[in-house]
Scaffold this active site. Structure first.
Site, mmCIF file in Angstrom:
data_model
loop_
_atom_site.group_PDB
_atom_site.id
_atom_site.type_symbol
_atom_site.label_atom_id
_atom_site.label_comp_id
_atom_site.label_asym_id
_atom_site.label_seq_id
_atom_site.Cartn_x
_atom_site.Cartn_y
_atom_site.Cartn_z
ATOM 1 N N ASP B 92 2.816 -8.492 -1.367
ATOM 2 C CA ASP B 92 3.752 -8.121 -2.427
ATOM 3 C C ASP B 92 5.041 -7.679 -1.743
ATOM 4 O OD1 ASP B 92 3.357 -5.635 -1.403
ATOM 5 O OD2 ASP B 92 2.558 -4.752 -3.232
ATOM 6 N N GLY B 94 6.592 -4.773 -1.997
ATOM 7 C CA GLY B 94 6.754 -3.345 -1.748
ATOM 8 C C GLY B 94 7.394 -2.627 -2.916
ATOM 9 N N GLY B 95 8.012 -3.371 -3.816
ATOM 10 C CA GLY B 95 8.716 -2.754 -4.947
ATOM 11 C C GLY B 95 7.799 -1.872 -5.777
ATOM 12 N N TYR B 96 6.694 -2.421 -6.179
ATOM 13 C CA TYR B 96 5.780 -1.696 -7.062
ATOM 14 C C TYR B 96 5.356 -0.357 -6.463
ATOM 15 C CZ TYR B 96 1.769 -0.732 -10.029
ATOM 16 O OH TYR B 96 0.887 -0.144 -10.889
ATOM 17 N N GLN B 194 10.469 -10.806 -14.886
ATOM 18 C CA GLN B 194 10.352 -9.467 -15.462
ATOM 19 C C GLN B 194 10.770 -9.527 -16.940
ATOM 20 O OE1 GLN B 194 8.966 -6.755 -14.379
ATOM 21 N NE2 GLN B 194 8.642 -7.214 -12.193
ATOM 22 N N ASP B 271 -4.469 -10.890 -8.974
ATOM 23 C CA ASP B 271 -4.913 -9.859 -8.025
ATOM 24 C C ASP B 271 -5.053 -8.575 -8.815
ATOM 25 O OD1 ASP B 271 -1.889 -9.215 -8.139
ATOM 26 O OD2 ASP B 271 -2.749 -7.527 -7.033
ATOM 27 N N HIS B 340 -20.148 -6.269 -4.301
ATOM 28 C CA HIS B 340 -20.679 -6.831 -5.548
ATOM 29 C C HIS B 340 -19.558 -7.203 -6.510
ATOM 30 C CE1 HIS B 340 -22.750 -7.614 -9.206
ATOM 31 N NE2 HIS B 340 -21.870 -6.801 -9.780
#
Lengths: 376, 376
Positions: B92, B94-96, B194, B271, B340
């Site tokens: 990613d 890094g923004g989030y 966005q 993800d 699992h």
């Protein structure tokens, strides 16, 4: 249980043998990974078998009794069925944990009352019910209920405690011999020598314990803070008295150097939380010496953890990666370090065995003790 | 990178395809396990490959940049070499993390300044340096630097933020196209749509992003607390605009039901930390429904965790044993539950793919959504 002694070292009391249980053969000298609550921390059961090559593991009676409890273990058909480890299992008697973990406990002739560290509930362990509990857990090797004295310990307390441990052993043997295995395989009872660091008490205790003529014998109350030399002195003294045709188990020991020294004194079985506990803090035991992986020194070391040792984790992951994981508190760090350290411990006792058989144990031990003790 | 679309479902927008990278082929739709700091928590690299059958994993730029840092990752030859995962990796931007983890951060046109959650040190991410950082980490798929708006979000803020994200994308593309892969394999850049939950903004953003003509496209700013219906509405709207011959990645989604629904809307890549994070708390996603393994209900359940799913952990360990481990805070509990859940997520997208290819996806999806959503 059957113990076959196949080789004796000519320059020390070291010996190589095998213990046959209904869950498989254990080649001695052996190190037993500790699976306190039915799990060797951070290690899958298949990793114990395939990577670490463990031959027997430990369970702690105190922990298993409190959680998950005997009902579910019994319903599963014993600990082997409950946790999926189908090799031999040894359980301690719960005594050590009661003394060290339980906040308030009262030791009386009849037994020990204590409070659960989980919910504060009150329980009692007696020589009799501890036999029943271990029968129910289903260990292949069951330990007698003893009092493990602290270090230092007044002579009078050590003597009186030892005498009570001997009386308790009487009761353990009686109960054990009156009862039967619950799951169809044989179980055996090991008594425990006590006596703190007093030679006369250790001698008395070893003689008393030997007289019971059980299938194996253990030495307790060491590795509790005394100097290593004291531990060796007591172990040596006791090994000379305990029968040589029975396996000897030194409880709670120790560093790689401790283990090599005590193999030379005639010990066949060891257990210790050190390889797993220290792993979680980033201390690695390697074929080249001791590594504190947290140190700056390893930051850029892209070499495998221990190529000489071999095995998946020790050759696949780099020191720099493991250092990063331990610093980042990633669970995988604990997993890698635990598997590595246990693999090393099993490798070390396996090497000792090979050198006892080859007849060059003493020379090898001297060299190896230096290597595994040095800090890298 | 090459994307081949092999099948389209006739009753939904679901599709099956494959993404070819220099580190291997990814069969879509796919779920990508999250390896925040270079490790999928509690899972060995060989388990990712052999047990979970992961085809691509994620790394978080924010975490990797701060620790272990770019120097050691660069010295290793990129993240694949550093952590030993040799399949495809997506990072990613890094923004989030900067918005959600970093205590104080300032978003300006030029970029974002923030404080490390580890040591409080100050850093700046810009569209340009985030491209350089991801080049250096060595991801196969690099994400554009965007602002992920929270939910709820004022319309004006959402619009202005989206416009800045588009301007940042211009700068990302410029920097990305001016620079080269450092380690000899191809890297590709995915821009991010966005626009919060505003249909007109999402439409504008999807059109703007599509116009960049990159090799794949992502949808961000969803699964941040909005109702599932809003997420589906936005995803559907955006999927209809994003080119169908490029993979579509919906970031941070979600539950098994969310994933099935969004596959039906045309998403190819997912993800989420849910399978691993919830695993550590004892929530299991199974082929029969959702299990909270902490519940009393599972105390005596000696059945395997999920026999239908297959695989080592799900068939070897019992529910009662796993419950015991989770209650006892044993690391092995987190390990078992994580493997699992990830195995289940990979199985689920694999099944979706098979049913898309077989032509009965819609019927299967309806039934499976009910099954995997029910609480057992």
């Amino acid at each position: 249980m059957k113990f076959d002694l196949s080789h004796k070292d000519s320059k020390s009391s070291a010996r190589a043998g095998s213990i046959t249980t209904d869950h498989g053969v254990i080649q001695t000298p052996i190190f037993m990974p500790v699976g306190t609550a039915g799990s060797v921390k951070a290690v899958h059961q298949r990793e114990l078998k395939d990577d670490i090559k463990a031959q027997i593991i430990l369970g702690n009676t105190y922990h298993l009794y409190l959680r998950p409890g005997l009902d579910i273990i019994g319903e599963a058909g014993g600990l082997h069925k409950f946790n999926g480890w189908d090799g031999p299992i040894l359980t301690d008697s719960g005594g050590y944990q009661v003394y060290s973990l339980s906040g308030t406990r009262k030791i009386k002739e009849d037994g020990v009352t204590f409070m659960s560290h989980i919910d504060g509930s009150r329980h009692t362990f007696t020589p009799e019910n501890v036999m029943d509990i271990q029968r129910r857990i289903g260990a292949d090797i069951i330990m007698a209920f003893d009092e493990c004295t602290p270090y230092p310990c007044e002579y009078t307390y050590a003597r009186e405690s030892m005498e009570m441990t001997h009386r308790w052993l009487d009761r353990c043997c009686k109960r054990f011999d009156e009862t039967e295995s619950l799951y169809g395989y044989q179980q055996t009872l090991f008594p425990i020598v006590q006596g703190s660091v007093y030679p006369d008490l250790r001698k008395q205790s070893a003689e008393a314990i030997a007289a019971f003529g059980r299938e194996g014998n253990a030495i307790g109350g060491l590795s509790v803070g005394e100097p290593a030399e004291k531990m060796y002195e007591m172990t040596s003294l006791v090994c000379d008295i305990l029968p040589s045709d029975k396996p000897r188990y030194l409880m709670g020991v120790g560093t790689p150097a401790n283990i090599l020294e005590c193999i030379a004194l005639g010990i066949d079985m060891f257990d210790c939380v050190m390889p797993t506990r220290n792993a979680r803090n980033g201390m690695l035991f390697t074929t080249q010496g001791i590594i504190n992986i947290r140190n700056e020194k390893w930051k850029n070391d892209l070499n495998p953890i221990d190529p000489e040792l071999g095995g998946y984790v020790s050759t696949f992951y780099s020191r720099a990666y493991l250092r990063h994981l331990i610093h980042s508190k990633e669970i995988l760090g604990a997993q890698i370090a635990s598997i590595h350290n246990l693999t090393f411990y099993l490798w070390l006792v396996g090497q000792a065995r090979e050198h006892i058989i080859a007849g060059d144990f003493a020379i090898w031990k001297e060299k190896m003790t230096k290597t595994v003790s040095q800090r890298l």
